[in-house]
Design a protein around this motif. Sequence first.
Motif, mmCIF file in Angstrom:
data_model
loop_
_atom_site.group_PDB
_atom_site.id
_atom_site.type_symbol
_atom_site.label_atom_id
_atom_site.label_comp_id
_atom_site.label_asym_id
_atom_site.label_seq_id
_atom_site.Cartn_x
_atom_site.Cartn_y
_atom_site.Cartn_z
ATOM 1 N N LEU A 66 3.358 -9.270 -5.224
ATOM 2 C CA LEU A 66 2.453 -8.842 -4.171
ATOM 3 C C LEU A 66 1.318 -8.016 -4.762
ATOM 4 N N ARG A 67 0.128 -8.135 -4.182
ATOM 5 C CA ARG A 67 -1.023 -7.355 -4.631
ATOM 6 C C ARG A 67 -0.859 -5.898 -4.214
ATOM 7 N N ILE A 68 -1.728 -5.044 -4.748
ATOM 8 C CA ILE A 68 -1.582 -3.603 -4.564
ATOM 9 C C ILE A 68 -2.873 -3.007 -4.021
ATOM 10 N N LYS A 69 -2.710 -2.065 -3.090
ATOM 11 C CA LYS A 69 -3.799 -1.245 -2.584
ATOM 12 C C LYS A 69 -3.293 0.194 -2.534
ATOM 13 N N LEU A 70 -4.188 1.173 -2.357
ATOM 14 C CA LEU A 70 -3.729 2.558 -2.325
ATOM 15 C C LEU A 70 -4.658 3.446 -1.521
ATOM 16 N N ASP B 94 0.848 -1.187 0.000
ATOM 17 C CA ASP B 94 0.000 0.000 0.000
ATOM 18 C C ASP B 94 0.886 1.240 0.000
ATOM 19 N N ALA B 95 0.295 2.388 -0.307
ATOM 20 C CA ALA B 95 1.002 3.667 -0.263
ATOM 21 C C ALA B 95 -0.021 4.776 -0.057
ATOM 22 N N PHE B 96 0.466 5.955 0.317
ATOM 23 C CA PHE B 96 -0.386 7.120 0.553
ATOM 24 C C PHE B 96 -0.087 8.130 -0.551
ATOM 25 N N CYS B 97 -0.980 8.184 -1.536
ATOM 26 C CA CYS B 97 -0.804 9.093 -2.670
ATOM 27 C C CYS B 97 -1.551 10.385 -2.370
ATOM 28 N N GLU B 98 -0.810 11.417 -1.989
ATOM 29 C CA GLU B 98 -1.444 12.666 -1.541
ATOM 30 C C GLU B 98 -0.406 13.767 -1.496
#
Length: 390
Positions: free
Chosen positions: A222-226, A197-201
């Motif tokens: 690995l799967r991806i979340k955001l 995961d990551a914080f796109c902001e």
Amino acid sequence: MDPAVPGPFGAIENGAIGVIDGRIVQVGRRSEIAGSRARRVEALGGAWVTPGLIDCHTHLVFGGNRANEFEMRLQGASYEDIAKAGGGIVSTVSATRAASEQELVDQALPRLDALMRGGVTTIEIKSGYGLDKKTELKMLRAVRALGRGRAVRVVPTLLALHALPSDYKDRREAFVRLATDEIIPAAKAQGLAEAVDAFCEGIGFTPAEVQEVFEAAAAAGLRIKLHAEQLSNLNGAALAARYGALSADHLEHLDEAGAEAMARAGMVGVLLPGAFYALKETCKPPVDLMRKHKVPMAVATDCNPGTSPVLSPTLMLSMACTLFGLTPEEALAGMTLNAARALGRENEIGSITTGKVADLCVWDVTRPAELCYWIGHPGPQRRLFGGIEA
């Protein structure tokens, strides 16, 4: 509640569920299942039974807490004031780095127990308060340990880009390299994470930086979340869609192009009313837009020490309805089937369907809408994990 059943909530009146070896083998009306191969029959007195609740976005593992900052804000302190006093995410990072793995487990267990009492049988837990390789991996080991210590399914996620640590203040590229070249490969090699995961902001990371992390996650299998479109629209949801992400979460500033991209990619939009409430936000996620493009909507607590100190899944069901305008049926689907989709587990959990794991909650209500109607309903009468009461 079976999504294949027509009608509100996919509900079966006067229903029965057959369970063998922890899996659902029969679902239907009692008259249809009567005289089956069941070795033991248990009457529930007409109670409503739902799938076990799934909390698909949390930051449950962290050191310390930030209740003092809550008091400071109420007394008029600004975010900048709190940060200058050593607060904000910096304080959580410091406390998390200082805590041992066992201390992180011990601190998280009461929070996990509270969510379980509320009906949670599966929970996703992110890292992200270490901001260095050693602590991120320590957090993920603590997450795994939580799953071994309780009757709950724990799904670990590496939050590779959460915030920029102070020692990398003028070295953003180096921190991204740390995440892509060291932390992600180590988490994969040690079997500690299922997704990245990551914080796109604007106060987090740019789309270009997030893309580098996505590339590294894909290379590691690995799967991806955001975390996307929470405070502004950086087109993070569309970026995540290009990489086949499981979900984009928050989404207060999602636009139509982003919703269309999510729909094409089969992504889930995860709504987090606790953070919306705690931050006193006014821009709501565009629920009608997601309905229009048939983007499945999940609901989660976002339990974290700074912006969503929430320990009640049923409170989130209520807030999803009152704050965001979901129907009770949408909200309940958001913490069951759609939450399972957000974790890539929809073939195993999330509905009362033949072949799935028998994670179930038995509720003392007269209709399912009461789970959203009561503000913070205390939880189910009974909670079954893999067919066993726990």
